[in-house]
Design an enzyme around this catalytic site. Sequence first.
Site, short mmCIF file in Angstrom:
data_model
loop_
_atom_site.label_atom_id
_atom_site.label_comp_id
_atom_site.label_asym_id
_atom_site.label_seq_id
_atom_site.Cartn_x
_atom_site.Cartn_y
_atom_site.Cartn_z
N ASN A 22 0.87 -1.18 0.00
CA ASN A 22 0.00 0.00 0.00
C ASN A 22 0.90 1.23 0.00
OD1 ASN A 22 -1.75 2.08 0.57
ND2 ASN A 22 -2.21 1.41 2.67
N LYS B 8 0.10 4.28 -0.30
CA LYS B 8 -0.52 5.50 0.25
C LYS B 8 -0.26 6.67 -0.72
CE LYS B 8 -0.05 3.41 4.73
NZ LYS B 8 0.06 3.56 6.18
N HIS C 87 -9.43 1.32 4.94
CA HIS C 87 -8.16 1.54 5.64
C HIS C 87 -8.37 2.54 6.78
CE1 HIS C 87 -4.07 2.77 6.50
NE2 HIS C 87 -3.67 1.65 5.92
N GLU D 5 -6.76 4.96 7.74
CA GLU D 5 -6.54 6.37 7.38
C GLU D 5 -7.75 6.95 6.65
OE1 GLU D 5 -2.73 5.75 5.50
OE2 GLU D 5 -1.90 5.24 7.46
N GLU E 173 -5.26 -4.71 10.79
CA GLU E 173 -4.22 -3.68 10.94
C GLU E 173 -4.47 -2.90 12.22
OE1 GLU E 173 -2.29 -2.58 6.94
OE2 GLU E 173 -4.04 -1.32 7.17
N GLY F 255 2.78 2.38 10.64
CA GLY F 255 3.77 3.44 10.48
C GLY F 255 4.53 3.79 11.74
N SER G 270 3.48 -2.04 10.24
CA SER G 270 4.93 -2.12 10.47
C SER G 270 5.53 -3.48 10.11
CB SER G 270 5.27 -1.75 11.92
OG SER G 270 4.97 -0.37 12.15
P1 PGA Z 1 2.99 0.38 7.51
O1 PGA Z 1 1.50 0.60 6.92
O2 PGA Z 1 3.49 -0.94 6.94
O3 PGA Z 1 3.77 1.56 7.01
O4 PGA Z 1 2.86 0.32 8.99
C1 PGA Z 1 0.60 -0.47 6.75
C2 PGA Z 1 -0.70 0.02 6.21
O5 PGA Z 1 -1.15 1.12 6.59
O6 PGA Z 1 -1.34 -0.67 5.38
#
Ligand code: PGA
Length: 249
Positions: free
Chosen positions: A8, A10, A93, A95, A163, A169, A208
């Site tokens: 992903n 983003k 997601h 976000e 998640e 992140g 992560s």
């Molecule tokens: P990350 O993000 O691997 O940077 O923690 C995962 C995600 O938001 O799908």
Amino acid sequence: MRPLIAGNWKMHGTSAALGQIAAIARSVAEEAPACDVLVCPPFTLIARAAAVAGAGVAVGAQDCHREPEGAFTGDISAEMLRDAGATTVIVGHSERRRYHGETEIDVAMKTSAAWRAGLSAILCIGETEAERDAGQAAEVVARQLDGSLPLGANPATTAIAYEPVWAIGTGRTPGDADVAEMHALIRKRLTDRLGEDAAGLRILYGGSVKPANAASILRLPNVNGALVGGASLEAEEFLSIIRAIPQGA
Ligand code: PGA
């Protein structure tokens, strides 16, 4: 079941990043990993990404609108994504839930839209840190799954991504036992709803995932792949995660 490693991106990547997809595609063609590989770049790169990704790497999107078309300025439908070469779309997601106020109903409608357009959906669920600290993680995840997964899911059209919001992140991940427990809970809930079909439905872990922790996470029971954010932006790092899947898995 064949695992899925999904990236992903983003809101990262312009034309220059297409080289990363070409590099991933080259290695996947050479190494034939024992997993499916998906890259979800921003909307603007989907068509060109699909052109360079070759047969071994699928291209997906990070969101879609619930309607096929209409007066929705700035939005993009699942049908448009399919037309651009996407096979899959991430929905729900954290976000999107957080910055765009998406509710369970919104996410359920987006999932249905993906299916309608012939895309598969990766449906994201996961608790915040405050919810985990309050001992509500299982309840929140169950509620999100019940509320945002429409009737009619099957293994070909749907994957779930667990998640934990606090792991995205941040470089922090839950312990192995916590991941295994939550994935078992999701599997059980899917089985209650879908019966036998639930056994083949992929449950990804996200938050992560890095080359250093991928192997230990990916061997946990009911973990059928990963949704990778930051570590998917650079081809070699993403490929290291793909290589963490044992051959013959
Ligand atoms: P990350 O993000 O691997 O940077 O923690 C995962 C995600 O938001 O799908």
